[in-house]
Design a protein around this motif. Sequence first.
Motif, PDB file in Angstrom:
ATOM      1  N   ASN A   9     138.545 126.134  26.098  1.00 40.58           N
ATOM      2  CA  ASN A   9     139.801 125.789  25.419  1.00 40.58           C
ATOM      3  C   ASN A   9     140.782 125.079  26.357  1.00 40.58           C
ATOM      4  O   ASN A   9     141.982 125.161  26.167  1.00 40.58           O
ATOM      5  N   ILE A  10     140.258 124.436  27.381  1.00 40.61           N
ATOM      6  CA  ILE A  10     141.116 123.709  28.327  1.00 40.61           C
ATOM      7  C   ILE A  10     140.303 122.586  28.959  1.00 40.61           C
ATOM      8  O   ILE A  10     139.114 122.750  29.246  1.00 40.61           O
ATOM      9  N   ASP A  11     140.948 121.430  29.136  1.00 42.31           N
ATOM     10  CA  ASP A  11     140.317 120.338  29.870  1.00 42.31           C
ATOM     11  C   ASP A  11     140.594 120.561  31.346  1.00 42.31           C
ATOM     12  O   ASP A  11     141.739 120.765  31.742  1.00 42.31           O
ATOM     13  N   VAL A  12     139.549 120.527  32.155  1.00 41.87           N
ATOM     14  CA  VAL A  12     139.712 120.703  33.596  1.00 41.87           C
ATOM     15  C   VAL A  12     140.124 119.358  34.174  1.00 41.87           C
ATOM     16  O   VAL A  12     139.299 118.464  34.359  1.00 41.87           O
ATOM     17  N   THR A  13     141.416 119.212  34.409  1.00 36.00           N
ATOM     18  CA  THR A  13     141.952 117.952  34.919  1.00 36.00           C
ATOM     19  C   THR A  13     141.669 117.829  36.415  1.00 36.00           C
ATOM     20  O   THR A  13     141.315 118.804  37.080  1.00 36.00           O
ATOM     21  N   ASP A  14     141.862 116.617  36.919  1.00 36.93           N
ATOM     22  CA  ASP A  14     141.679 116.399  38.353  1.00 36.93           C
ATOM     23  C   ASP A  14     142.673 117.233  39.153  1.00 36.93           C
ATOM     24  O   ASP A  14     142.353 117.730  40.236  1.00 36.93           O
ATOM     25  N   GLY A  15     143.890 117.411  38.617  1.00 41.77           N
ATOM     26  CA  GLY A  15     144.897 118.225  39.294  1.00 41.77           C
ATOM     27  C   GLY A  15     144.469 119.684  39.404  1.00 41.77           C
ATOM     28  O   GLY A  15     144.630 120.310  40.454  1.00 41.77           O
ATOM     29  N   LEU A  16     143.929 120.237  38.316  1.00 42.50           N
ATOM     30  CA  LEU A  16     143.438 121.620  38.351  1.00 42.50           C
ATOM     31  C   LEU A  16     142.260 121.745  39.303  1.00 42.50           C
ATOM     32  O   LEU A  16     142.175 122.693  40.083  1.00 42.50           O
ATOM     33  N   ARG A  17     141.352 120.774  39.219  1.00 37.51           N
ATOM     34  CA  ARG A  17     140.171 120.795  40.093  1.00 37.51           C
ATOM     35  C   ARG A  17     140.605 120.751  41.558  1.00 37.51           C
ATOM     36  O   ARG A  17     140.098 121.505  42.393  1.00 37.51           O
ATOM     37  N   ALA A  18     141.593 119.912  41.862  1.00 31.96           N
ATOM     38  CA  ALA A  18     142.093 119.806  43.244  1.00 31.96           C
ATOM     39  C   ALA A  18     142.765 121.105  43.674  1.00 31.96           C
ATOM     40  O   ALA A  18     142.586 121.561  44.814  1.00 31.96           O
ATOM     41  N   ALA A  19     143.548 121.718  42.779  1.00 40.21           N
ATOM     42  CA  ALA A  19     144.225 122.971  43.117  1.00 40.21           C
ATOM     43  C   ALA A  19     143.208 124.074  43.402  1.00 40.21           C
ATOM     44  O   ALA A  19     143.382 124.869  44.330  1.00 40.21           O
ATOM     45  N   THR A  21     139.929 123.704  44.379  1.00 42.51           N
ATOM     46  CA  THR A  21     139.197 123.462  45.632  1.00 42.51           C
ATOM     47  C   THR A  21     140.103 123.625  46.848  1.00 42.51           C
ATOM     48  O   THR A  21     139.656 124.081  47.893  1.00 42.51           O
ATOM     49  N   ASP A  22     141.394 123.295  46.698  1.00 41.47           N
ATOM     50  CA  ASP A  22     142.332 123.461  47.807  1.00 41.47           C
ATOM     51  C   ASP A  22     142.578 124.948  48.087  1.00 41.47           C
ATOM     52  O   ASP A  22     142.470 125.403  49.226  1.00 41.47           O
ATOM     53  N   LYS A  23     142.889 125.699  47.045  1.00 46.70           N
ATOM     54  CA  LYS A  23     143.224 127.120  47.218  1.00 46.70           C
ATOM     55  C   LYS A  23     141.991 127.930  47.614  1.00 46.70           C
ATOM     56  O   LYS A  23     142.025 128.715  48.557  1.00 46.70           O
ATOM     57  N   LEU A  24     140.896 127.765  46.874  1.00 45.79           N
ATOM     58  CA  LEU A  24     139.679 128.508  47.193  1.00 45.79           C
ATOM     59  C   LEU A  24     138.991 127.952  48.438  1.00 45.79           C
ATOM     60  O   LEU A  24     138.154 128.619  49.034  1.00 45.79           O
ATOM     61  N   GLY A  25     139.363 126.737  48.817  1.00 43.83           N
ATOM     62  CA  GLY A  25     138.835 126.150  50.051  1.00 43.83           C
ATOM     63  C   GLY A  25     139.221 126.963  51.275  1.00 43.83           C
ATOM     64  O   GLY A  25     138.542 126.927  52.301  1.00 43.83           O
ATOM     65  N   LYS A  26     140.310 127.747  51.173  1.00 44.04           N
ATOM     66  CA  LYS A  26     140.712 128.624  52.272  1.00 44.04           C
ATOM     67  C   LYS A  26     139.651 129.685  52.536  1.00 44.04           C
ATOM     68  O   LYS A  26     139.589 130.253  53.620  1.00 44.04           O
ATOM     69  N   LEU A  27     138.814 129.950  51.535  1.00 47.14           N
ATOM     70  CA  LEU A  27     137.764 130.955  51.685  1.00 47.14           C
ATOM     71  C   LEU A  27     136.532 130.405  52.416  1.00 47.14           C
ATOM     72  O   LEU A  27     135.627 131.159  52.742  1.00 47.14           O
ATOM     73  N   GLU A  28     136.501 129.080  52.662  1.00 51.94           N
ATOM     74  CA  GLU A  28     135.341 128.474  53.319  1.00 51.94           C
ATOM     75  C   GLU A  28     135.085 129.052  54.700  1.00 51.94           C
ATOM     76  O   GLU A  28     133.960 129.051  55.175  1.00 51.94           O
ATOM     77  N   ARG A  29     136.128 129.570  55.331  1.00 55.12           N
ATOM     78  CA  ARG A  29     135.938 130.144  56.671  1.00 55.12           C
ATOM     79  C   ARG A  29     135.078 131.404  56.619  1.00 55.12           C
ATOM     80  O   ARG A  29     134.596 131.877  57.633  1.00 55.12           O
ATOM     81  N   TYR A  30     134.908 131.984  55.431  1.00 53.95           N
ATOM     82  CA  TYR A  30     134.116 133.196  55.277  1.00 53.95           C
ATOM     83  C   TYR A  30     132.659 132.923  54.916  1.00 53.95           C
ATOM     84  O   TYR A  30     131.798 133.748  55.165  1.00 53.95           O
ATOM     85  N   PHE A  31     132.389 131.803  54.263  1.00 55.41           N
ATOM     86  CA  PHE A  31     131.074 131.563  53.676  1.00 55.41           C
ATOM     87  C   PHE A  31     130.340 130.396  54.321  1.00 55.41           C
ATOM     88  O   PHE A  31     130.945 129.519  54.913  1.00 55.41           O
ATOM     89  N   THR A  32     129.025 130.401  54.146  1.00 57.14           N
ATOM     90  CA  THR A  32     128.207 129.277  54.576  1.00 57.14           C
ATOM     91  C   THR A  32     128.413 128.125  53.587  1.00 57.14           C
ATOM     92  O   THR A  32     128.801 128.359  52.435  1.00 57.14           O
ATOM     93  N   PRO A  33     128.124 126.885  54.003  1.00 46.65           N
ATOM     94  CA  PRO A  33     128.375 125.731  53.125  1.00 46.65           C
ATOM     95  C   PRO A  33     127.580 125.747  51.814  1.00 46.65           C
ATOM     96  O   PRO A  33     128.007 125.152  50.835  1.00 46.65           O
ATOM     97  N   ASP A  34     126.438 126.422  51.771  1.00 42.86           N
ATOM     98  CA  ASP A  34     125.622 126.410  50.555  1.00 42.86           C
ATOM     99  C   ASP A  34     126.011 127.499  49.554  1.00 42.86           C
ATOM    100  O   ASP A  34     125.356 127.675  48.531  1.00 42.86           O
ATOM    101  N   THR A  35     127.102 128.217  49.809  1.00 39.42           N
ATOM    102  CA  THR A  35     127.560 129.266  48.895  1.00 39.42           C
ATOM    103  C   THR A  35     128.091 128.634  47.612  1.00 39.42           C
ATOM    104  O   THR A  35     128.867 127.690  47.648  1.00 39.42           O
ATOM    105  N   GLU A  36     127.653 129.195  46.480  1.00 41.68           N
ATOM    106  CA  GLU A  36     128.059 128.684  45.169  1.00 41.68           C
ATOM    107  C   GLU A  36     129.227 129.508  44.630  1.00 41.68           C
ATOM    108  O   GLU A  36     129.177 130.731  44.622  1.00 41.68           O
ATOM    109  N   VAL A  37     130.274 128.822  44.181  1.00 40.49           N
ATOM    110  CA  VAL A  37     131.457 129.479  43.618  1.00 40.49           C
ATOM    111  C   VAL A  37     131.581 129.047  42.161  1.00 40.49           C
ATOM    112  O   VAL A  37     131.724 127.862  41.876  1.00 40.49           O
TER     113      VAL A  37
END
Length: 174
Positions: A9-19, A21-37
């Motif tokens: 019930n929502i279009d995933v806009t580029d702004g939402l997608r960026a927000a 990946t930016d916010k959850l990107g902070k979690l990259e320090r915990y996971f290996t690059p092949d981790t699926e979110v």
Amino acid sequence: MRYIISGKNIDVTDGLRAAITDKLGKLERYFTPDTEVQVTLSVEKERQKIEVTIPVKGNIIRSEQVSSDMYVSIDLVEEVIERQLRKYKTKLVERQQEGGNFRQEFMEKEAEDEEVRIIRTKQFDMKPMYPEDACVQMELLGHNFYVFMNAETDQVNVVYKRKGNTYGLMEPEL
């Protein structure tokens, strides 16, 4: 990390997608690059909900947050997942398990003092009852869950209160 972002019930806009990946990107320090979110955004009336699921070595790190603004929900979900990761890391370190999808640096950092402590134990009789009766008993006690012996299956079950005055039933998978 690999993001799988979907919307109900929502279009995933580029702004939402960026927000996301930016916010959850902070979690990259915990996971290996092949981790699926896996990220699911949904809108129901005024409720903006985000669900994030990260499968890690036989377990699942998961959070669901709801607010009136999707960007606030994204902020909240990141904080909750980070807290869950610290607790999960403590558990792994205590059991000396392999880290699976976690980065080695994260596993080697000293565990913080967020240990789980059981401070009270209760024992009680369990007479067989039906799930509906267990819900009534839970309401009478003013609790948000109730453990009982299911009269239909002779197994220990749990009923719990869900959002929107609905109930859930947990049954063991044998």
